[in-house]
Design an enzyme around this catalytic site. Structure first.
Site, PDB file in Angstrom:
ATOM      1  N   HIS A 193      24.063  52.514  62.754  1.00 25.45           N
ATOM      2  CA  HIS A 193      25.085  52.324  61.734  1.00 25.45           C
ATOM      3  C   HIS A 193      25.503  50.865  61.641  1.00 25.45           C
ATOM      4  O   HIS A 193      25.927  50.400  60.592  1.00 25.45           O
ATOM      5  CB  HIS A 193      26.243  53.284  61.957  1.00 25.45           C
ATOM      6  CG  HIS A 193      25.844  54.692  61.605  1.00 25.45           C
ATOM      7  ND1 HIS A 193      25.372  55.572  62.548  1.00 25.45           N
ATOM      8  CD2 HIS A 193      25.761  55.311  60.411  1.00 25.45           C
ATOM      9  CE1 HIS A 193      25.041  56.699  61.942  1.00 25.45           C
ATOM     10  NE2 HIS A 193      25.263  56.575  60.651  1.00 25.45           N
ATOM     11  N   CYS A 508      20.100  59.319  49.882  1.00 22.04           N
ATOM     12  CA  CYS A 508      21.048  58.255  50.214  1.00 22.04           C
ATOM     13  C   CYS A 508      20.731  57.586  51.539  1.00 22.04           C
ATOM     14  O   CYS A 508      21.466  56.707  51.981  1.00 22.04           O
ATOM     15  CB  CYS A 508      22.481  58.785  50.192  1.00 22.04           C
ATOM     16  SG  CYS A 508      22.790  60.033  51.451  1.00 22.04           S
TER      17      CYS A 508
END
Ligand code: PEP
Ligand code: MG
Length: 576
Positions: A193, A508
């Site tokens: 992330h 996505c």
């Protein structure tokens, strides 16, 4: 003497700057949430800054020579009048209360509102007075910046390249406020992330540069090439010249791409493709506007919790989401419910207990929310409330079975009852979708498609779980390949299931932001991409230069292959 190190380039771009061996993050921010109980304090901070700014102007006025032209004095007086008008900071104070935001952001919104009023004036002289508003706001912003709330040591990171063992997404979030030039970490993978955040922020970054902190000296000049994963310490004049030229050609390329801003994404044979953005915070929308006036296909709400490093109450969530919607000015917003767990943790953890051995496969995302339904219901309420104000959809991450969907439906009903009892405005009929990011979900995509309003393929996790590769482990990064035939089959199954059920399917994951895969995905039937803001124009450029009819035939051949090397070479051909 120069030293060259190699790692994994995770966020493209060239950065040249002095190294900074990272010790700890600071908490200074230009836009952040301020919970309701601190509104008064934040308003006082604003008022103090207005007061300081007006004192500065009085001082300037007193120092001005007696023969100063009248119009300059009038100009200072008009600024003073504006600052001392109670309506000025009352407006900003109301914004702090309405959006639970900090003084800097409230001031900016107040400024935009006033500028709009001036812009609409017929009198051309009055129209130009908007500059005064901007100058006044800048002076107050400056005073606010000199008095940060944070007691953290001021570390000057502007223009520096951060060298660290690893960075949490929270570190990265905080550092970007300081305008760092780049990141180099010793560990981490391209799908961590942190890496995604760096790409989102448009900051060049390289991970997996083992021993970087020993080999790079603090403060020495370094070059990083975020595309090829190259770090050059103490570069010689020739390298500097080469990389400066490369940086300049990147700027020129971006300028050419900028011509596509706000133009439709449409293939050569006339098929419209929906291109939206992934965001982590409402502030990202400001950057998104530089690239396109589009909607958001993925808003990762866990970042709000991570920035605060604690659970966030319903009211603050509602106001934060509303701020994102407000910034989008009518464009759609897909809010993903909490995906905490694995590499996204907060101190005030939802699930207490011993550390999981395998957190990515543990109590993460929807599993964690179902374990702590009260916390989840707060978020469901906040999202349904904000959906009453515009085009908002809700998306559930890491769905694995229909049974989980049934549990979500029960909790949604609870949330609706609660909102009805509280007589709060909300959207009862909000569209609900699921992320398909676990192989089990992809294989059941037809069932999910029949029960939901939309699906979104999360390839970052789908690849991790299909190929059994920890997405944040640089040691197994070489195995992480979106072109693995098993991954492609799962993506295709999901796209086809959506088409059959007439339910939109987006992608996505990072695969959608990588131009290498655009044509392949188009040929597989994908017509909805949600990508990093700074990838939008490049992906649009490829879409606009592709012929869908021809791609379909070529991609059919690729989908028929089970040989990874053959697939790679066919995809290269597709792109050439
Ligand atoms: C994904 O898994 O592809 C995704 C978009 O979600 P995240 O990266 O936040 O896990
Ligand atoms: Mg995911």
């Amino acid at each position: 003497m120069s030293i060259i190190l190699n790692g994994i380039g995770v966020s493209r771009g060239i950065a040249i700057g002095n190294a900074y061996i990272y010790v700890r993050a600071t908490t200074e921010a230009t836009e952040y949430n301020v919970p309701a109980k601190y509104h008064r304090k934040e308003i006082e901070r604003l008022q103090q800054a207005v007061h300081d700014a007006s004192e500065q102007l009085h001082e300037i006025k007193n120092k001005i020579a007696a023969d100063t032209p009248e119009d300059i004095l009038v100009f200072i007086d008009s600024h003073l009048l504006m600052m001392e008008d109670p309506a000025f900071d009352d407006g900003a104070a109301a914004i702090i209360r309405e959006f639970s935001c900090n003084a800097e952001w409230a001031l900016q919104v107040q400024c935009e509102r006033l500028v709009q009023v001036f812009d609409e004036m017929e009198d051309s002289y009055l129209r130009t007075r908007k500059d005064d508003v901007i100058h006044v706001v800048q002076r107050i912003q400056h005073c606010l910046a000199k008095k940060p709330e944070s007691k953290a040591e001021p570390v000057k990171l502007k223009g520096r390249i951060i060298i660290s063992d690893d960075l949490t997404p929270a570190d990265t979030l905080m550092m970007q406020h300081q305008k760092v030039a780049g990141f180099v970490t010793e560990f981490g993978g391209p799908l961590s992330h942190t890496a995604i955040l760096a790409r989102n922020l448009g900051i060049p970054a390289i991970v997996g540069v083992h021993n970087a902190r020993q080999l790079i000296h603090p403060t020495e000049q370094i070059i990083i090439d975020g595309h090829y994963g190259v770090v050059i310490g103490e570069p010689d004049a020739r390298s500097l010249k080469h990389y400066r030229k490369l940086r300049q050609s990147n700027v020129e390329r971006q300028q050419r791409l900028n011509q596509l801003i706000n133009k439709p994404a449409i293939t050569k044979d006339g098929v419209h493709i929906l291109l939206q953005a992934n965001i982590d915070r409402p502030e990202d929308i400001r950057k998104l506007k530089q690239f396109d006036n589009t909607g958001v296909g993925l808003y990762r709400t866990e970042m709000l919790f991570m920035e605060n490093n604690q659970l966030v109450d319903e009211e603050t969530q509602f106001k934060t989401y509303k701020r994102a919607l407000f910034r989008l000015k009518g464009k759609p917003l897909t809010i993903r419910t909490l995906d905490l767990g694995a590499d996204k943790e907060i101190q005030e953890s939802l699930g207490q207990g011993p550390m999981a051995h395998n957190p990515a496969m543990g109590l993460r995302a929807i599993r964690r929310c179902l374990k702590e339904p009260e916390i989840f219901i707060h978020q469901l309420c906040a999202i349904m409330r904000v959906a009453a104000y515009g085009d908002v959809k809700m998306m559930i991450p890491m769905m694995t079975s229909i049974h989980e969907l049934e549990q979500v439906s029960v909790l949604l009903e609870h949330a609706r009852d609660e909102l009805r009892q509280r007589k709060v405005r909300f959207n009862d009929k909000i569209e609900i979708g699921a992320m398909i990011e676990v192989p089990a979900a992809a294989l059941s995509a037809d069932i999910f498609a029949h029960r939901l309003d939309f699906l979104s393929i999360g390839t970052n996790d789908l690849i991790q779980y299909t190929l059994a590769i920890d997405r944040i482990d640089d040691e197994v990064n070489y195995l992480y390949n979106p072109l693995h035939p098993a991954v492609l089959q799962l993506v295709k199954i999901t796209i086809d299931a959506g088409k059959k059920a007439k339910v939109p399917v987006s992608l996505c994951g990072e695969m959608a932001s990588d131009p290498k895969y655009t044509r392949l995905l188009l040929g597989m039937g994908l017509d909805y991409f949600s990508v990093q803001a700074n990838a939008i124009l490049e992906i649009k450029h490829i879409i606009n230069n592709s012929n869908l009819g021809k791609l379909r035939t070529k991609v059919r051949k690729i989908m028929g292959s089970h040989d990874l090397y053959q697939i790679e070479s066919l995809v290269d051909k597709l792109n050439s």
